[in-house]
Every structure is written in C-alpha cells, then in structure tokens.
Design an enzyme around this catalytic site. Structure first.
Site, mmCIF file in Angstrom:
data_model
loop_
_atom_site.group_PDB
_atom_site.id
_atom_site.type_symbol
_atom_site.label_atom_id
_atom_site.label_comp_id
_atom_site.label_asym_id
_atom_site.label_seq_id
_atom_site.Cartn_x
_atom_site.Cartn_y
_atom_site.Cartn_z
ATOM 1 N N LYS A 1 -7.114 -94.303 -49.628
ATOM 2 C CA LYS A 1 -6.148 -95.334 -49.225
ATOM 3 C C LYS A 1 -4.788 -94.688 -48.973
ATOM 4 O O LYS A 1 -4.558 -93.529 -49.316
ATOM 5 C CB LYS A 1 -6.041 -96.404 -50.308
ATOM 6 C CG LYS A 1 -5.520 -95.898 -51.638
ATOM 7 C CD LYS A 1 -5.467 -97.013 -52.672
ATOM 8 C CE LYS A 1 -4.963 -96.480 -54.014
ATOM 9 N NZ LYS A 1 -4.809 -97.564 -55.007
ATOM 10 N N TYR B 1 26.527 -83.328 -50.745
ATOM 11 C CA TYR B 1 27.153 -84.640 -50.918
ATOM 12 C C TYR B 1 27.485 -84.890 -52.389
ATOM 13 O O TYR B 1 26.681 -84.620 -53.282
ATOM 14 C CB TYR B 1 26.207 -85.751 -50.445
ATOM 15 C CG TYR B 1 26.062 -85.854 -48.950
ATOM 16 C CD1 TYR B 1 27.148 -86.182 -48.142
ATOM 17 C CD2 TYR B 1 24.822 -85.655 -48.343
ATOM 18 C CE1 TYR B 1 27.008 -86.297 -46.767
ATOM 19 C CE2 TYR B 1 24.668 -85.769 -46.970
ATOM 20 C CZ TYR B 1 25.762 -86.092 -46.188
ATOM 21 O OH TYR B 1 25.616 -86.205 -44.835
#
EC number: 5.1.1.1
Length: 357
Positions: free
Chosen positions: A33, A253
């Site tokens: 899946k 950042y």
C-alpha cells in the site's frame, strides 16, 4: 540532472519477503500500500510476483493499478470498500476484500454479484480502530456464509503494540482473537511485520509483512530477527557546494546551528520537498564519501547542510547517503522524532532507480 535519487534494491526486497516466510512457515501477503511505502508498488509487485502468495493494498484504486500492470496474483483491500458500488469491481478483478464493519456486511448481502467474493473478516481485538466487536463476530461470519455472495473467509485482526515486545497488549489481543474464532472453520491472519519478527506464538495461516519488506525494523530496540533484514532503499544525492566558516557563524534558516569551531560545511541537493524530514535536527547521521558525519542547520525545501570538517576528502560531487545500508532509515527517523514508515511514504519528488531485477 539533479542528483537526488532513491536506489531500490529488489533483490533485498525478495530477501526480506523470504525471511517473513522462513520465520513463520505461513503464506505471506506482501503489503505494498501507499506505493509500496514509497518504493514503487508496481515495480515491487513485479519483482515479487513469481513467489508472492499475494499482495495487500489500502484501497481499490491501488489494486486496479496493479491489475493494469498485469499483476494477476491475489490482492487484498485492507480498508475494504468505501461504497457498495465498488463490489462489482472487486468481483470483476478477482480482488480480496476486508470486511471490518456491519455496514459492509449488509452491503454484500444486498448486492447482486456475478461471482462470489473472498472476504477477510476483521475483528477488533483491542486496537479500536476498525473491526467487528467480538460479540458480533460469529454472527457476521455466519451471515457472510449464508449470503451466497462469499466463497471463502479468512479471519483477521491487527496488532496495536506488537512493536513493544515487553507490552502485555499483544498477548491480550491474541487471547481475544482466539476466543472470538472458536468454532469457526477458517484460516486466520494476525501477524504484521512486528508480529512476524517478534511474536511467534501468534496464530497465522497468513502473515502480512509491510515495513519489514523494505528492510526497516519496526522495533525501537535491537531485535535478533530484525537484524537479518536488508535495507531496500538508499536515498542518495551529492555535495553541491563546500564552504569554510570560522567559529561562531550561523548555518541555515533560523540560525539553528552556530559553528563551535572552524567548520567545513557541505550543501547537499536534498530537502523536505523531496521527503527528507524537515524536523531532522543537528546531529542526524549522514554518510558522505563513505564516512559518517552529521546534519547541521535546518533542512531547507531543496537543500540541507552537513559537517565536512572531519571528512577532508569530501568535495563538490562527493556521494551522500541520507539513509540506506550504512545509515539506517530507522536511525534518521528516530533523530527526527518520527517512524521509518513516514519518511519512506513522504518521498514524492525523488526519482527511483531499480537494481536486482
């Protein structure tokens, strides 16, 4: 071309499937899946089809993708169907179907089908997500048989805490399942990946290996059988920039890393848009030029930074393994405060290359 890629070793995939069979002596549905947990469902199914007893996916859309690719092996829909109208397609394409709720049972009873179904009847043995209540289980089984719409029933449940080997919950679920199936003449399936690796006492004519197929352990602690798994995916890229920073300089950042010493910083073409976890902190392991080092600074959308101070041979173009055979996906996931299931499934943009076909 951008160097961020996922290398998928299909021979390792087959090894892990065979290990599930070896450890249990049971038939095994390969759980593919979510695009085989980010590994590519069709390619993984084709690699396993010659020996797999069948496959398991979440929904009919995933199953039809396999049928369109020529996969003829049994395919189980783990969430069953969402609307009664899907039952005709399930029968047409010879799909197997989980029934986990009374409304699904009622839909089968009232739907005209041109061929009978194979149903996996799911018991809620304690996870309390989906599954029939134990008091309804026998009646549901008998109603399916009486409906004339079902040729075969497999009894199943799903473990909630099998990855915790010292927890009592799994033994309790086994006991609930054993009591609920008393007197029902049908095969059964309980064991998922942690069940295969760590719970040999759980009854299962069928097992459902998922995460272990891809070579990642479901356990937070070392476990002997899990040590035999072979990682299937190597997430790799290259260094695209190198710079020297003096002590006291920020990287990335938010200045989440400040160099504690003169530091050689490498920038790698890999970021959270590729699926690498943005929350991975300073110190998350990576491999560059064959040596382990660590992530520094915040992960950006398309890039991340690593410490090359102690890897002087690394330079622009040096290969980087973000996870794989030397840096396990479970290590990266643990540093990032998540699980390997999630980091595999998050890979969307990275092209895949396959070996071992």
């Amino acid at each position: 071309m951008r160097p961020a890629r996922a290398l998928i070793d299909l021979q390792a995939l087959r090894h892990n499937y065979r290990l599930a069979r070896e450890l249990t002596g049971a038939k095994a549905l390969a759980v593919i899946k979510a695009d085989a947990y980010g590994h590519g469902a069709v390619r993984c199914a084709l690699a396993l089809e010659a020996e797999a007893d069948g496959f398991a996916v979440a929904c009919i859309e995933e199953a039809l993708e396999l049928r369109a690719a020529g996969i003829k092996a049994p395919v189980l829909l783990l969430e069953g169907f969402f609307e009664a109208s899907e039952l005709a397609l399930i029968a047409e394409h010879d799909l197997w179907c989980v029934v986990h709720s009374l409304w699904q049972l009622e839909a089968i009873e009232r739907t005209q089908l041109h061929k009978p179904l194979t149903v996996w009847l799911k018991l809620d043995s304690g996870m309390h997500r989906v599954g029939l209540h134990p008091k309804d289980y026998h009646e549901a089984y008998q109603r399916l048989l009486a409906s004339g719409k079902v040729a075969r029933i497999v009894l199943m449940s799903h473990f909630a805490r099998a990855d915790e080997l010292d927890a009592d919950a799994t033994a309790q679920q086994i006991a609930v399942f054993e009591a609920a199936r008393q007197g029902l003449a049908a095969e059964c399936s309980l064991r998922n990946s942690p069940g295969v690796l760590g719970w040999p006492q759980a009854p299962s004519d069928w097992v459902r290996p998922g995460l272990m197929l891809y070579g990642a352990t479901p356990f937070e602690v070392a476990q002997a059988e899990a040590e035999r798994l072979q990682p299937v995916m190597t997430l790799q890229s290259r260094v695209i920039s190198v710079r020297e920073l003096p002590a006291g300089e920020p990287v990335g950042y938010g200045a989440k890393f400040v160099s504690p010493r003169p530091t050689r910083v490498g920038v790698v073409a890999m970021g959270y848009a590729d699926g690498y976890p943005r929350q991975a902190p300073n110190g998350t392991p990576v491999l560059v030029a064959g040596k382990r080092t660590q992530l520094i600074g915040r992960v950006s959308m398309d890039m991340l930074s690593i410490d090359l101070t102690d890897v002087p041979e690394a330079t622009v173009g040096s290969p980087v393994e973000l996870w794989g055979k030397h840096v396990l996906a479970s290590e990266v996931a643990a540093h990032a405060g998540t699980i390997p299931y999630q980091i595999f499934c998050n890979l969307k943009r990275v092209p895949r290359d396959y070996i071992g076909e």
